[in-house]
Write an enzyme that holds these catalytic residues in place. Structure first.
Site, PDB file in Angstrom:
ATOM      1  N   HIS A 306       0.865  -1.185   0.000  1.00 38.17           N
ATOM      2  CA  HIS A 306       0.000   0.000   0.000  1.00 38.17           C
ATOM      3  C   HIS A 306       0.895   1.227   0.000  1.00 38.17           C
ATOM      4  O   HIS A 306       1.957   1.220   0.607  1.00 38.17           O
ATOM      5  CB  HIS A 306      -0.887  -0.004   1.256  1.00 38.17           C
ATOM      6  N   ASP A 363      -8.016  -4.935   0.214  1.00 36.09           N
ATOM      7  CA  ASP A 363      -8.517  -5.645  -0.961  1.00 36.09           C
ATOM      8  C   ASP A 363      -8.173  -7.123  -0.980  1.00 36.09           C
ATOM      9  O   ASP A 363      -8.696  -7.869  -1.802  1.00 36.09           O
ATOM     10  CB  ASP A 363      -7.955  -5.000  -2.241  1.00 36.09           C
TER      11      ASP A 363
HETATM   12  N1  ACO Z   1       4.123  -7.910  -4.734  1.00 35.41           N
HETATM   13  C1  ACO Z   1       5.452  -7.954  -4.914  1.00 35.41           C
HETATM   14  N2  ACO Z   1       6.278  -6.895  -4.814  1.00 35.41           N
HETATM   15  C2  ACO Z   1       5.723  -5.717  -4.503  1.00 35.41           C
HETATM   16  C3  ACO Z   1       4.333  -5.585  -4.281  1.00 35.41           C
HETATM   17  C4  ACO Z   1       3.523  -6.728  -4.400  1.00 35.41           C
HETATM   18  N3  ACO Z   1       2.200  -6.667  -4.209  1.00 35.41           N
HETATM   19  N4  ACO Z   1       4.046  -4.302  -3.981  1.00 35.41           N
HETATM   20  C5  ACO Z   1       5.206  -3.641  -4.022  1.00 35.41           C
HETATM   21  N5  ACO Z   1       6.227  -4.492  -4.314  1.00 35.41           N
HETATM   22  C6  ACO Z   1       7.662  -4.145  -4.386  1.00 35.41           C
HETATM   23  C7  ACO Z   1       7.962  -3.393  -5.674  1.00 35.41           C
HETATM   24  O1  ACO Z   1       8.369  -4.249  -6.695  1.00 35.41           O
HETATM   25  C8  ACO Z   1       9.044  -2.449  -5.216  1.00 35.41           C
HETATM   26  O2  ACO Z   1      10.266  -3.197  -5.213  1.00 35.41           O
HETATM   27  P1  ACO Z   1      11.667  -2.455  -5.534  1.00 35.41           P
HETATM   28  O3  ACO Z   1      11.860  -1.474  -4.428  1.00 35.41           O
HETATM   29  O4  ACO Z   1      12.649  -3.580  -5.495  1.00 35.41           O
HETATM   30  O5  ACO Z   1      11.506  -1.812  -6.877  1.00 35.41           O
HETATM   31  C9  ACO Z   1       8.711  -2.129  -3.764  1.00 35.41           C
HETATM   32  O6  ACO Z   1       7.919  -3.240  -3.309  1.00 35.41           O
HETATM   33  C10 ACO Z   1       7.921  -0.832  -3.593  1.00 35.41           C
HETATM   34  O7  ACO Z   1       6.806  -0.863  -4.477  1.00 35.41           O
HETATM   35  P2  ACO Z   1       6.155   0.435  -5.144  1.00 35.41           P
HETATM   36  O8  ACO Z   1       5.296   0.016  -6.286  1.00 35.41           O
HETATM   37  O9  ACO Z   1       7.230   1.452  -5.407  1.00 35.41           O
HETATM   38  O10 ACO Z   1       5.283   0.978  -3.937  1.00 35.41           O
HETATM   39  P3  ACO Z   1       4.043   1.954  -4.053  1.00 35.41           P
HETATM   40  O11 ACO Z   1       3.831   2.516  -2.699  1.00 35.41           O
HETATM   41  O12 ACO Z   1       4.213   2.908  -5.174  1.00 35.41           O
HETATM   42  O13 ACO Z   1       2.865   0.962  -4.480  1.00 35.41           O
HETATM   43  C11 ACO Z   1       0.993  -0.451  -4.534  1.00 35.41           C
HETATM   44  C12 ACO Z   1       1.841   0.554  -3.697  1.00 35.41           C
HETATM   45  C13 ACO Z   1       0.653   0.160  -5.892  1.00 35.41           C
HETATM   46  C14 ACO Z   1      -0.335  -0.695  -3.788  1.00 35.41           C
HETATM   47  C15 ACO Z   1       1.782  -1.779  -4.692  1.00 35.41           C
HETATM   48  O14 ACO Z   1       2.122  -2.305  -3.441  1.00 35.41           O
HETATM   49  C16 ACO Z   1       1.024  -2.818  -5.537  1.00 35.41           C
HETATM   50  O15 ACO Z   1       1.118  -2.781  -6.772  1.00 35.41           O
HETATM   51  N6  ACO Z   1       0.256  -3.759  -4.874  1.00 35.41           N
HETATM   52  C17 ACO Z   1      -0.537  -4.717  -5.586  1.00 35.41           C
HETATM   53  C18 ACO Z   1      -1.858  -4.076  -6.038  1.00 35.41           C
HETATM   54  C19 ACO Z   1      -2.816  -3.807  -4.896  1.00 35.41           C
HETATM   55  O16 ACO Z   1      -3.054  -4.632  -4.030  1.00 35.41           O
HETATM   56  N7  ACO Z   1      -3.421  -2.588  -4.905  1.00 35.41           N
HETATM   57  C20 ACO Z   1      -4.407  -2.195  -3.889  1.00 35.41           C
HETATM   58  C21 ACO Z   1      -3.937  -1.057  -3.074  1.00 35.41           C
HETATM   59  S1  ACO Z   1      -5.074  -0.705  -1.766  1.00 35.41           S
HETATM   60  C22 ACO Z   1      -6.263   0.286  -2.427  1.00 35.41           C
HETATM   61  O17 ACO Z   1      -6.089   0.918  -3.426  1.00 35.41           O
HETATM   62  C23 ACO Z   1      -7.592   0.390  -1.716  1.00 35.41           C
END
Ligand code: ACO
Length: 428
Positions: A306, A363
């Site tokens: 998140h 979610d």
């Molecule tokens: N699975 C595996 N790796 C992940 C995940 C995941 N679900 N989420 C983040 N990471 C990793 C990324 O690859 C990144 O790695 P790096 O630093 O080696 O490049 C690191 O964790 C940080 O991720 P970001 O995408 O930069 O973090 P951000 O805060 O921008 O993203 C997000 C948050 C978009 C929710 C992300 O965690 C994600 O894509 N999750 C899956 C989708 C999801 O569940 N969305 C619902 C969000 S809740 C809502 O909207 C109500």
């Protein structure tokens, strides 16, 4: 106001800015005079470091996994309160007395019917229209029907519009569903609770009585509570921005619904459910965890991570408990439940997820619950919109009542061509 100031040196000149403190949470640097005193703007796409307003509704501490509405922790509200009570709290600032709650519930109940003419709007949509498309259209159209609650300068009219929106949203959502499956619309029933009435309008048919399972009613009500507000997220900021121009409340909420529709906002629970179904059985979990960790594979664990929560999303804890209750009530024995529980456990103990602070979000479980109750995936975001309407109207009211409120007008870093002379087409 804190007694510290922030100093900025730009082009050799020093300017200083007041630092303001809220009741909890990070301080903010008040840069409203920055442009006037330096001629420079700040640059913050996505509002990563920008507080766009003052608000007393909802507080989130993402590092600690805390979510408070008007100071009350979400776990306590979800366990002990009801969606009607949380709606009152968000709109009015305090928990209601018994009489106040009864009066509020009565008011909302009395507004649940739609103008009969609105039913004809539905017939203008194709049967395969996405219910969120119908929601945008019908909610926007409410402003053409309820003229007596569109004067935003009148606090009474603002409250009537807020009540109408909270009350009519279940009717509009249920009708969108009924239209898509070709079943007749059901009118609301005033003897049922807000949530039971919605379940009946969605799953009932005129040919027979609909039995509202108390366990499902409770689960649905809790899901509504968990989605009621989440401070300045994208759709709420959209409602505020639309409202800052003086647009009427129905149009503002339609704008919020449009923003929520996007997969980066309201659509993640569907993705999480699909992923759990694809995994299918617990033995396959390690394979998917390995894929999520693989830098060369774009796959991510849906429902994990998140932008704000770097700890367990407090809403996910309640969701997990609700999932157990729904599966028990409906006597469902679905392998997706074991997959979800075991996937969560394995990911929480995996160094990759620990190091990156990736925890289950709201979610992760909600799609599984909604699907077990009987909602098709296209309805998931509609349910989110239904519940979030109370947050949207409460935030909109707060904004309009704020004497410091101004039209929202971000600035930009211009990178296009500098001024040049027009060349007639025959000379190009
Ligand atoms: N699975 C595996 N790796 C992940 C995940 C995941 N679900 N989420 C983040 N990471 C990793 C990324 O690859 C990144 O790695 P790096 O630093 O080696 O490049 C690191 O964790 C940080 O991720 P970001 O995408 O930069 O973090 P951000 O805060 O921008 O993203 C997000 C948050 C978009 C929710 C992300 O965690 C994600 O894509 N999750 C899956 C989708 C999801 O569940 N969305 C619902 C969000 S809740 C809502 O909207 C109500």
């Amino acid at each position: 106001m804190s007694d510290t100031t922030a100093k900025l040196t730009l082009g050799g000149a020093d300017t200083s800015y007041a630092v303001r403190s809220g009741s909890i949470g990070p301080d903010v640097i008040d840069i409203r005079k920055l442009y006037a005193s330096t001629g420079a703007f700040t640059f913050d796409p996505g509002f990563m470091s920008t507080a766009a307003c003052e608000s007393g509704l909802t507080y989130i501490d993402g590092d600690e996994g805390v979510l408070l509405h008007r100071g009350y922790p979400i776990g306590q509200l979800a366990e002990q309160s009801s969606f009607m009570e949380v709606s009152y709290l968000l709109l009015n600032g305090e928990l209601p007395s018994k009489d106040e709650l009864a009066a509020f519930s009565r008011t909302i109940t009395r507004h649940t019917m739609l103008h009969e003419q609105l039913a004809t709007f539905y017939r203008g949509f194709r049967r395969d229209a996405h219910p969120m498309a119908i929601m945008c259209g019908v909610v926007g159209a409410l402003s053409a029907f309820y003229h007596d609650s569109t004067d935003i300068a009148d606090p009474h009219q603002r409250m009537v519009a807020s009540h109408r929106l909270i009350a009519k949203m279940p009717t509009i959502a249920a009708m969108a569903y009924k239209y898509s499956i070709g079943q007749p619309f059901l009118y609301p029933r005033n003897d049922l609770s807000y949530t039971a009435n919605f379940l009946r309008m969605t799953f009932g048919v005129p040919a027979e009585e609909y039995y509202v399972d108390p366990a499902i009613e409770r689960a649905m009500d809790r899901i509504f509570i968990l989605h009621a507000d989440h401070e300045q997220n994208a759709s709420t900021s959209t409602v505020r921005l639309a409202g800052s121009s003086g647009a009427n409340p129905f149009a503002c909420i339609a704008a919020g619904i449009a923003c929520l529709w996007g997969p980066a906002h309201g659509g993640a629970n569907e993705a999480a459910l699909n992923m759990l179904r694809e995994i299918g059985r617990p033995e396959r979990i390690p394979e998917f965890i390995a894929r999520a960790k693989d830098k060369n594979d774009p796959f991510r664990l849906m429902g994990f991570g998140h932008r704000v929560y770097k700890n367990y999303d407090p809403r996910a804890t309640v969701m997990q408990q609700t999932l157990r209750e729904v599966f028990e009530a409906l006597k469902i024995n679905d392998p997706v439940f074991d997959v979800a529980i075991q996937l969560e456990e394995m990911a929480l103990n995996d160094p990759y997820f620990i190091e990156k602070k990736l925890f289950p979000n709201v979610d992760f479980y909600s799609g599984v619950i909604l699907s077990a109750i009987g909602f098709p995936t296209e309805m998931f975001t509609v349910l989110f919109a239904l519940a979030r309407t109370v947050g949207w109207v409460a935030q909109w009211n707060e904004m309009i009542s704020d004497p410091e409120q101004k039209i929202g007008r971000p600035r930009q870093l211009y990178t296009g061509p500098v001024q040049r002379d027009y060349v007639p087409v025959d000379k190009r």
